[in-house]
Design a protein around this motif. Structure first.
Motif, PDB file in Angstrom:
ATOM      1  N   SER A 269       5.332 -29.943   6.657  1.00 27.44           N
ATOM      2  CA  SER A 269       6.190 -31.116   6.625  1.00 27.44           C
ATOM      3  C   SER A 269       7.213 -31.015   5.492  1.00 27.44           C
ATOM      4  CB  SER A 269       5.345 -32.376   6.467  1.00 27.44           C
ATOM      5  OG  SER A 269       6.148 -33.516   6.411  1.00 27.44           O
TER       6      SER A 269
ATOM      7  N   VAL B  95      13.267 -35.259  11.110  1.00 21.51           N
ATOM      8  CA  VAL B  95      12.400 -35.998  12.030  1.00 21.51           C
ATOM      9  C   VAL B  95      11.137 -35.205  12.323  1.00 21.51           C
ATOM     10  CG1 VAL B  95      12.214 -36.815  14.418  1.00 21.51           C
ATOM     11  CG2 VAL B  95      14.165 -37.457  13.037  1.00 21.51           C
ATOM     12  N   LEU B  96      11.263 -33.890  12.533  1.00 24.13           N
ATOM     13  CA  LEU B  96      10.066 -33.084  12.784  1.00 24.13           C
ATOM     14  C   LEU B  96       9.121 -33.120  11.585  1.00 24.13           C
ATOM     15  CD1 LEU B  96      11.497 -29.954  14.626  1.00 24.13           C
ATOM     16  CD2 LEU B  96      10.109 -31.802  15.572  1.00 24.13           C
TER      17      LEU B  96
ATOM     18  N   VAL C 256       7.491 -36.531  11.712  1.00 20.45           N
ATOM     19  CA  VAL C 256       6.558 -36.683  12.829  1.00 20.45           C
ATOM     20  C   VAL C 256       5.195 -36.119  12.446  1.00 20.45           C
ATOM     21  CG1 VAL C 256       6.040 -35.795  15.147  1.00 20.45           C
ATOM     22  CG2 VAL C 256       8.237 -36.830  14.691  1.00 20.45           C
TER      23      VAL C 256
ATOM     24  N   ALA D 128       3.425 -38.817  10.675  1.00 15.82           N
ATOM     25  CA  ALA D 128       3.347 -40.116  11.349  1.00 15.82           C
ATOM     26  C   ALA D 128       1.884 -40.542  11.512  1.00 15.82           C
ATOM     27  CB  ALA D 128       4.038 -40.054  12.703  1.00 15.82           C
TER      28      ALA D 128
ATOM     29  N   VAL E 187       0.740 -41.567  17.450  1.00 20.35           N
ATOM     30  CA  VAL E 187       1.637 -41.023  18.469  1.00 20.35           C
ATOM     31  C   VAL E 187       2.821 -41.958  18.693  1.00 20.35           C
ATOM     32  CG1 VAL E 187       1.791 -40.323  20.894  1.00 20.35           C
ATOM     33  CG2 VAL E 187      -0.247 -39.781  19.579  1.00 20.35           C
TER      34      VAL E 187
ATOM     35  N   GLY F 170       5.399 -41.420  15.981  1.00 20.98           N
ATOM     36  CA  GLY F 170       6.078 -40.146  16.206  1.00 20.98           C
ATOM     37  C   GLY F 170       7.068 -40.223  17.348  1.00 20.98           C
ATOM     38  N   PHE F 171       6.675 -40.915  18.412  1.00 22.37           N
ATOM     39  CA  PHE F 171       7.580 -41.091  19.549  1.00 22.37           C
ATOM     40  C   PHE F 171       8.816 -41.890  19.147  1.00 22.37           C
ATOM     41  CE2 PHE F 171       8.936 -43.546  23.296  1.00 22.37           C
ATOM     42  CZ  PHE F 171       9.313 -42.489  24.115  1.00 22.37           C
ATOM     43  N   LYS F 172       8.637 -42.920  18.330  1.00 24.81           N
ATOM     44  CA  LYS F 172       9.777 -43.720  17.869  1.00 24.81           C
ATOM     45  C   LYS F 172      10.732 -42.884  17.021  1.00 24.81           C
ATOM     46  CE  LYS F 172       7.255 -48.051  17.869  1.00 24.81           C
ATOM     47  NZ  LYS F 172       6.635 -49.098  17.046  1.00 24.81           N
ATOM     48  N   LEU F 173      10.186 -42.014  16.179  1.00 29.99           N
ATOM     49  CA  LEU F 173      11.037 -41.138  15.372  1.00 29.99           C
ATOM     50  C   LEU F 173      11.861 -40.202  16.258  1.00 29.99           C
ATOM     51  CD1 LEU F 173       8.589 -40.238  12.491  1.00 29.99           C
ATOM     52  CD2 LEU F 173      10.771 -41.420  12.253  1.00 29.99           C
ATOM     53  N   ILE F 174      11.222 -39.637  17.260  1.00 32.38           N
ATOM     54  CA  ILE F 174      11.941 -38.735  18.175  1.00 32.38           C
ATOM     55  C   ILE F 174      12.980 -39.512  18.968  1.00 32.38           C
ATOM     56  CG2 ILE F 174      11.655 -37.266  20.212  1.00 32.38           C
ATOM     57  CD1 ILE F 174       8.974 -36.365  18.973  1.00 32.38           C
TER      58      ILE F 174
ATOM     59  N   TRP G  37      15.992 -40.001  16.826  1.00 38.49           N
ATOM     60  CA  TRP G  37      16.742 -38.744  16.746  1.00 38.49           C
ATOM     61  C   TRP G  37      17.589 -38.539  18.004  1.00 38.49           C
ATOM     62  CZ3 TRP G  37      14.784 -33.451  18.397  1.00 38.49           C
ATOM     63  CH2 TRP G  37      15.704 -32.462  18.069  1.00 38.49           C
TER      64      TRP G  37
END
Length: 104
Positions: free
Chosen positions: A8, A51-52, A55, A58, A61, A64-68, A71
């Motif tokens: 990270s 973002v990666l 994630v 995070a 899940v 993490g989905f909201k971050l993607i 992006w």
């Protein structure tokens, strides 16, 4: 520190390096078109690596989905705004930089 934290941190540092490269391109390139190119490419990659890296940290899940999703929305907005700025610059008669015109 485990491997996930290390990965990270590496991704966040890579993202920051791309943001720095985009800023340098904005300051150094000669015209609006090359500056737009530097900003859109470098900033999109910088945001992607950032973002990666986030994630991986995070709490779930859904986060993490909201971050993607953020992006992907930023990618769409960046492409759209860059196109509109370039089209407006072209309509106003701003020509791309020609290195042959600026030889020493």
């Amino acid at each position: 520190m485990d491997i996930l934290d290390l990965l990270s941190a590496v991704l966040l540092i890579i993202g920051a390096a791309f943001f720095l490269a985009g800023t340098v391109g904005l300051l150094r390139f000669p015209d609006v078109y090359t500056r737009l190119h530097a900003l859109t490419k470098a900033d999109n990659l910088g945001l992607g690596f950032t973002v990666l890296g986030l994630v991986l940290q995070a709490p779930g899940v859904a986060a993490g989905f909201k971050l993607i999703l953020v992006w992907l929305l930023a990618l769409a907005a960046s492409a759209t705004l860059s196109f509109l700025i370039a089209r407006r610059a072209f309509a106003k008669g701003i020509t791309p930089w020609d290195p042959e015109e600026h030889e020493p």
